[in-house]
Design an enzyme around this catalytic site. Structure first.
Site, mmCIF file in Angstrom:
data_model
loop_
_atom_site.group_PDB
_atom_site.id
_atom_site.type_symbol
_atom_site.label_atom_id
_atom_site.label_comp_id
_atom_site.label_asym_id
_atom_site.label_seq_id
_atom_site.Cartn_x
_atom_site.Cartn_y
_atom_site.Cartn_z
ATOM 1 N N CYS A 248 -7.328 5.554 10.326
ATOM 2 C CA CYS A 248 -6.366 6.388 9.579
ATOM 3 C C CYS A 248 -5.564 7.253 10.538
ATOM 4 O O CYS A 248 -4.384 7.492 10.339
ATOM 5 C CB CYS A 248 -7.090 7.235 8.547
ATOM 6 S SG CYS A 248 -8.520 8.064 9.189
ATOM 7 N N GLU B 285 2.567 2.624 7.251
ATOM 8 C CA GLU B 285 1.260 2.452 7.893
ATOM 9 C C GLU B 285 0.950 0.961 7.959
ATOM 10 O O GLU B 285 0.963 0.270 6.938
ATOM 11 C CB GLU B 285 0.163 3.175 7.093
ATOM 12 C CG GLU B 285 -1.166 3.142 7.815
ATOM 13 C CD GLU B 285 -2.302 3.849 7.071
ATOM 14 O OE1 GLU B 285 -2.409 3.653 5.849
ATOM 15 O OE2 GLU B 285 -3.055 4.576 7.718
ATOM 16 N N LYS C 94 -20.179 4.955 -2.969
ATOM 17 C CA LYS C 94 -19.677 3.597 -3.222
ATOM 18 C C LYS C 94 -19.025 3.118 -1.927
ATOM 19 O O LYS C 94 -17.881 3.457 -1.634
ATOM 20 C CB LYS C 94 -18.653 3.644 -4.356
ATOM 21 C CG LYS C 94 -18.543 2.379 -5.185
ATOM 22 C CD LYS C 94 -18.155 1.134 -4.417
ATOM 23 C CE LYS C 94 -16.671 1.014 -4.187
ATOM 24 N NZ LYS C 94 -16.310 -0.120 -3.315
ATOM 25 N N GLU D 107 -8.235 11.396 1.700
ATOM 26 C CA GLU D 107 -7.876 11.166 3.108
ATOM 27 C C GLU D 107 -7.277 9.773 3.158
ATOM 28 O O GLU D 107 -7.995 8.788 3.036
ATOM 29 C CB GLU D 107 -9.141 11.317 3.959
ATOM 30 C CG GLU D 107 -8.840 11.667 5.379
ATOM 31 C CD GLU D 107 -8.532 10.436 6.179
ATOM 32 O OE1 GLU D 107 -7.336 10.063 6.252
ATOM 33 O OE2 GLU D 107 -9.467 9.845 6.719
HETATM 34 P P1 NAD Z 1 -8.674 0.759 -0.653
HETATM 35 O O1 NAD Z 1 -8.101 2.107 -0.671
HETATM 36 O O2 NAD Z 1 -8.333 -0.133 -1.774
HETATM 37 O O3 NAD Z 1 -10.284 0.837 -0.567
HETATM 38 C C1 NAD Z 1 -11.009 1.950 -0.129
HETATM 39 C C2 NAD Z 1 -12.202 2.176 -1.044
HETATM 40 O O4 NAD Z 1 -11.742 2.404 -2.377
HETATM 41 C C3 NAD Z 1 -13.155 0.976 -1.128
HETATM 42 O O5 NAD Z 1 -14.483 1.425 -1.257
HETATM 43 C C4 NAD Z 1 -12.714 0.305 -2.415
HETATM 44 O O6 NAD Z 1 -13.733 -0.465 -3.009
HETATM 45 C C5 NAD Z 1 -12.387 1.511 -3.278
HETATM 46 N N1 NAD Z 1 -11.472 1.218 -4.375
HETATM 47 C C6 NAD Z 1 -10.495 0.264 -4.433
HETATM 48 N N2 NAD Z 1 -9.890 0.299 -5.629
HETATM 49 C C7 NAD Z 1 -10.475 1.277 -6.350
HETATM 50 C C8 NAD Z 1 -10.273 1.802 -7.666
HETATM 51 N N3 NAD Z 1 -9.367 1.294 -8.489
HETATM 52 N N4 NAD Z 1 -11.034 2.830 -8.063
HETATM 53 C C9 NAD Z 1 -11.959 3.363 -7.241
HETATM 54 N N5 NAD Z 1 -12.216 2.899 -6.006
HETATM 55 C C10 NAD Z 1 -11.472 1.874 -5.553
HETATM 56 O O7 NAD Z 1 -8.307 0.111 0.701
HETATM 57 P P2 NAD Z 1 -8.335 -1.449 1.078
HETATM 58 O O8 NAD Z 1 -7.772 -2.326 -0.012
HETATM 59 O O9 NAD Z 1 -9.688 -1.778 1.501
HETATM 60 O O10 NAD Z 1 -7.303 -1.453 2.283
HETATM 61 C C11 NAD Z 1 -5.914 -1.485 1.994
HETATM 62 C C12 NAD Z 1 -5.152 -0.502 2.833
HETATM 63 O O11 NAD Z 1 -5.717 0.795 2.720
HETATM 64 C C13 NAD Z 1 -5.178 -0.769 4.314
HETATM 65 O O12 NAD Z 1 -4.234 -1.693 4.697
HETATM 66 C C14 NAD Z 1 -4.899 0.593 4.887
HETATM 67 O O13 NAD Z 1 -3.536 0.848 4.953
HETATM 68 C C15 NAD Z 1 -5.505 1.520 3.908
HETATM 69 N N6 NAD Z 1 -6.796 2.075 4.364
HETATM 70 C C16 NAD Z 1 -6.783 3.333 4.863
HETATM 71 C C17 NAD Z 1 -7.977 3.877 5.302
HETATM 72 C C18 NAD Z 1 -8.032 5.253 5.861
HETATM 73 O O14 NAD Z 1 -8.935 5.573 6.613
HETATM 74 N N7 NAD Z 1 -7.121 6.114 5.495
HETATM 75 C C19 NAD Z 1 -9.153 3.146 5.265
HETATM 76 C C20 NAD Z 1 -9.123 1.850 4.749
HETATM 77 C C21 NAD Z 1 -7.929 1.338 4.280
#
Ligand code: NAD
Length: 484
Positions: free
Chosen positions: A290, A386, A181, A256
């Site tokens: 990250c 972060e 996904k 992660e």
């Molecule tokens: P997120 O964690 O919401 O999204 C990451 C993935 O999870 C995406 O594919 C998203 O569709 C999916 N996702 C979101 N809600 C979900 C749920 N309820 N159940 C299952 N999957 C779900 O991240 P974001 O909203 O895109 O970004 C927000 C913050 O996350 C950023 O500001 C940053 O701090 C952090 N982030 C961290 C990393 C990393 O590499 N550690 C990467 C992206 C974002």
């Protein structure tokens, strides 16, 4: 810039059981270009029915052809896939630059890394072995490393190709079948990769891709009883929800979740050697990494010099559209830009040591100038949370003890680096710092496909990359035979 020249697949479809299919709902989501805010296409809005179908296809492949495919053959397919990725580095790089907003050369480097993951895990597939265990007289005991079965991969938007390489690459090498996904903000290269996997000879159903919203496709996948393992990279809030969802059916998870990674610069360090790492590790991918190094801890004897020399570098940083291939591109979305601007506002009371410069940046793009704050207290929000944007803080310290205390003062523990020539200090700090990776006189070791990667604390748990990831994508069975 449009997508047309580089698209050889339909981004508004899911890949399920080897077929490109429209999502069951028939709905799509807009595909936005972060460099100018314009819509450049549509992607599938997958949901429960698509996830169900993808999991069924993966299960059938696991119980069928893929489950019987020898490890060496799995490895050959992955190696072939790596060569196909390599042959498309330019096209994949352009897709990623357009979709994520990262400068072209950084996007291309991600495609090279994806090829390298396929090469590494292709080579490792038939070298994943169990052990024999000396036991009681009359017994032969050994362990088998077996795939989990169907693995779920929920991937963020910041490094789609690298994260798919380390997660899906390792899972396939270990013999699993995958449901991927990708993030709703950036899923083009996930779809391109899956199409290349078909071309490489991966049997139908072994890799399925369901794009869509986190709360829909993502939640449907993580709450499903039909999966055997979840690999998630993203935010702490979502990671925590995913772990809770997985707990309902007692599924293992690898999380992660990012960090607040420090670099510690001591008086005796080679500052000239450290400088490019100090700055680049904070601004690469516009800080949306990250393992970004957002805290620069500097011993007082060299503090002013380090901040001044970092500021010089900042003044030369250029920010603009991905295709201009400058030092930084835009942030992924208007929402992310708003979050980062909120943090910058919290820094209004701090000393701004330096900022980069916008260059030909369209109004609709999600641009933020890289910013270095100096003299920041370790407890300040900018030194603790972060940010996920191009913002670094410089924090002074007096001695080793204080440096370690500051380094370990956040909830995170992903990556750290120590800049010092003193061998004994290098060894002491490598142990004292709470992080999944500690680098000595470098930062990131060039990406390190081979190097186990993951965090402690709110940075998550489990390890990806390297051989360690293969262990994570298997379950260990002990066989004890009593033969007299
Ligand atoms: P997120 O964690 O919401 O999204 C990451 C993935 O999870 C995406 O594919 C998203 O569709 C999916 N996702 C979101 N809600 C979900 C749920 N309820 N159940 C299952 N999957 C779900 O991240 P974001 O909203 O895109 O970004 C927000 C913050 O996350 C950023 O500001 C940053 O701090 C952090 N982030 C961290 C990393 C990393 O590499 N550690 C990467 C992206 C974002």
């Amino acid at each position: 810039m449009t997508l047309d020249n580089d698209l050889w697949f339909d981004p508004a479809k899911c890949l399920i059981n080897g077929e490109w299919v429209a999502p069951a709902s028939g709905q799509v989501l807009p595909l936005l270009n972060p460099s100018n805010g314009e819509q450049i296409g549509e992607i599938a809005r997958g949901g429960q029915a698509d996830v169900d179908a993808a999991i069924d296809a993966a299960r059938a492949a696991f119980n069928g052809a893929w489950g019987r495919t020898p490890a060496a053959e799995r490895g050959r397919i992955l190696a072939r896939l790596g060569r196909l990725v390599e042959a498309r580095v330019d096209a994949l790089g352009r897709l990623e630059a357009l979709d994520v907003g990262k400068p072209l050369k950084q996007a291309r480097a991600d495609a090279v890394a994806l090829a390298r993951y396929c090469e590494f895990y292709g080579g490792a597939a038939d070298k994943l072995m169990g052990e024999t265990i000396p036991y009681l007289d009359g017994y032969t005991v050994y362990t088998l490393r077996e795939p989990h079965g169907v693995t779920a991969h929920i991937v963020p938007w910041n490094y789609p190709m690298q994260i798919i390489g380390r997660s899906v690459g390792a899972a396939l090498a270990a013999g699993n079948c995958c449901v991927l996904k990708p993030a709703e903000d950036a899923c083009l290269t996930a779809l391109a990769f899956a199409d290349l996997a078909k071309e490489a000879g991966l049997p139908d159903g072994v890799l399925n891709v369901v794009p869509g919203l986190g709360a829909e496709a993502g939640a449907a996948l993580s709450e499903h009883d039909g999966i055997d393992h979840i690999s998630f990279t993203g935010s702490v809030a979502t990671g925590s929800m995913i772990q809770a969802a997985a707990a309902k059916h007692v599924k293992p998870v690898t999380l992660e979740l990012g960090g607040k990674s420090p670099q510690l610069v001591f008086d005796d360090a080679d500052i000239g050697a450290a400088l490019p790492f100090l700055v680049n590790a904070g601004i690469q991918n516009a800080g949306q990494t990250c393992s970004a190094s957002s805290r620069i801890l500097v011993q007082r004897g060299v503090y002013d010099e380090v901040v001044a020399r970092m500021a010089e570098r900042y003044a030369g940083l250029r920010v603009g559209p991905a295709m201009s291939d400058l030092d930084l591109g835009p942030l992924i979305s208007a929402k992310q830009k708003g979050l980062v601007e909120g943090f910058l506002a919290q820094g209004a009371d701090l000393e701004t040591a330096a900022q980069g410069v916008l260059q030909d940046a369209p109004d609709g793009g999600n641009f933020v100038c890289p910013t270095l704050f100096s003299g920041v207290a370790a407890g300040h929000a900018l030194a603790r949370d972060e940010i996920f944007g191009p913002v670094q803080v410089a924090i002074p310290f007096d001695d080793e003890e204080e440096a370690v205390a500051i380094a370990n003062s956040t909830d995170y523990g992903l990556v750290a680096s120590v800049w010092t020539d003193q061998g004994a200090r290098q060894m002491r700090l490598a142990r004292a710092i709470r992080a999944g990776q500690v680098f000595i006189n470098n930062y990131g070791a060039g990406g390190g496909v081979e190097l186990p990667f993951g965090g402690i604390g709110k940075s998550g748990h489990g390890r990806e990359k390297g051989f360690e990831a293969l262990y994570g994508f298997t379950t260990l069975k002990t066989v004890a035979a009593l033969h007299g």
